[in-house]
Design a protein around this motif. Structure first.
Motif, short mmCIF file in Angstrom:
data_model
loop_
_atom_site.label_atom_id
_atom_site.label_comp_id
_atom_site.label_asym_id
_atom_site.label_seq_id
_atom_site.Cartn_x
_atom_site.Cartn_y
_atom_site.Cartn_z
N VAL A 1 112.51 56.11 -54.49
CA VAL A 1 112.46 57.03 -53.36
C VAL A 1 111.55 58.20 -53.71
O VAL A 1 111.20 58.41 -54.87
CB VAL A 1 113.87 57.58 -53.02
CG1 VAL A 1 114.85 56.47 -52.77
CG2 VAL A 1 114.39 58.47 -54.14
N ILE B 1 113.64 54.19 -48.66
CA ILE B 1 113.79 53.70 -50.02
C ILE B 1 113.29 52.26 -50.10
O ILE B 1 113.32 51.53 -49.11
CB ILE B 1 115.25 53.76 -50.52
CG1 ILE B 1 116.19 52.92 -49.64
CG2 ILE B 1 115.73 55.20 -50.61
CD1 ILE B 1 117.62 52.87 -50.15
N THR C 1 115.13 61.74 -50.16
CA THR C 1 115.97 61.05 -49.17
C THR C 1 117.44 61.23 -49.48
O THR C 1 117.81 61.81 -50.49
CB THR C 1 115.63 59.55 -49.15
OG1 THR C 1 116.30 58.92 -48.07
CG2 THR C 1 116.04 58.88 -50.43
N LEU D 1 121.04 53.77 -46.33
CA LEU D 1 120.10 54.89 -46.20
C LEU D 1 120.46 55.76 -45.00
O LEU D 1 120.61 55.26 -43.89
CB LEU D 1 118.67 54.36 -46.04
CG LEU D 1 117.58 55.41 -45.88
CD1 LEU D 1 117.42 56.24 -47.15
CD2 LEU D 1 116.26 54.75 -45.51
#
Length: 316
Positions: free
Chosen positions: A175, A200, A178, A195
């Motif tokens: 990532v 990602i 995030t 997520l």
């Protein structure tokens, strides 16, 4: 490496494409860098011998002033290039050695607890029960990598130059910045990543070509050795970082599996009639497993008994 490319670099006649090839080749190994410096030494020796030819030979050739200046320029430029590259390589090697000496910290979360911490890059991480995480006291100059066994919720601080990588038993998760939840317990067959913000990329450690990119509100889970993507259905599942165990349409057997993880004991279901019954509810970890089972008894008929010595609960 083609030596003609090396000598064109020494003479400042290399193309942009050739320079890119050369730089990649130099980054591949220390042996390549040694070869580069060796060839540069040979090139310098040739220049030196040509400039110190006998007077009679020099007078016959009578090099022009322009050619002499050009040769001096090339020699100086090549020397400067070698000094700069040598300095770059020395710095890179020293950085790699320094990074390899960085101490690794280990956090192990016991059953029935969870831990919240902030890393040196301001990334916030919550670790669930029976989770182990290894992380460096200081991240390297190229990446931010942690090693995780268990479950974690991460709010990753954004840094375009240094991607954040979570390494688990089966997958790499990369990532930039995030929020996501990841679960990979060694004793469980299920890998899961959800997520909430950002993006990602998941890649299998067994097959690097097997990659999945998640968008916000998507989750990936492993089934039969491959990853599958779906929409997140239950956001309450991530409230474990508040000390809450939330279940939505989970079977009794699935709930007992979560209780085993959170409370650090073994649960044996002898009454298979209730194993596949679905249940919706919320429990506080601090209230303990006995309280949670008594709440479940109000909706599903069963009895339970504990073996304190072996830390086993039998559902009858």
């Amino acid at each position: 490496m083609n030596k003609e490319i090396l000598y064109r670099f020494f003479e400042d006649q290399i193309t942009f494409e050739e320079e890119e090839v050369l730089r990649k080749w130099l980054d591949e190994s220390e042996e390549n860098r040694k070869m580069f410096l060796k060839e540069k030494a040979i090139y310098d020796a040739i220049l030196f011998s040509e400039e110190n030819e006998e007077p009679a030979q020099i007078s016959e050739k009578k090099p022009s002033v322009g050619r002499f200046i050009w040769r001096e320029f090339l020699r100086t430029a090549a020397a400067v290039a070698v000094v700069l590259l040598a300095g770059y390589f020395y710095k890179s090697i020293q950085e790699e050695k320094a990074e390899s000496r960085v101490a690794m910290n280990t956090i192990r979360v016991p059953a029935g607890q969870y831990v919240q911490l902030t890393l040196s890059d301001s990334t916030k991480i919550w670790l669930n029960a029976l989770t182990t995480m290894q992380y460096p006291s200081e991240f390297s100059s190229k990446e931010r990598r942690i090693i995780l066994s268990g479950e974690a919720y991460l709010e990753v601080s954004k840094d375009d130059e240094k991607p954040f990588i979570v390494e688990t038993d089966r997958y790499h998760t990369q990532v930039l910045g995030t929020q996501f939840n990841i679960q990979d317990y060694p004793k469980r067959e299920r890998f899961e990543a959800s997520l909430l913000e950002g993006s990602i990329e998941l890649s299998s450690k067994l097959n690097s070509s097997h990659k999945v990119t998640l968008l916000p509100h998507e989750m990936a889970f492993e089934h039969n050795g491959s990853l599958h993507v779906s929409k997140i259905q239950d956001y309450d599942a991530f409230r474990w970082r508040e000390g809450l165990l939330c279940f939505k349409n989970k079977t009794f057997a699935e709930i007992m599996s979560e209780f085993e993880k959170c409370f650090g004991l073994k649960i044996v279901i002898n009454n298979q009639k209730i194993a596949n019954r679905n249940y919706i509810g919320k429990f506080r970890q601090t209230d303990g497993v006995d309280h949670a089972l008594r709440v479940l008894q109000k909706n599903i008929y069963f009895k339970f008994e504990r073996d304190e010595e072996k830390q086993i609960i039998y559902i009858n």
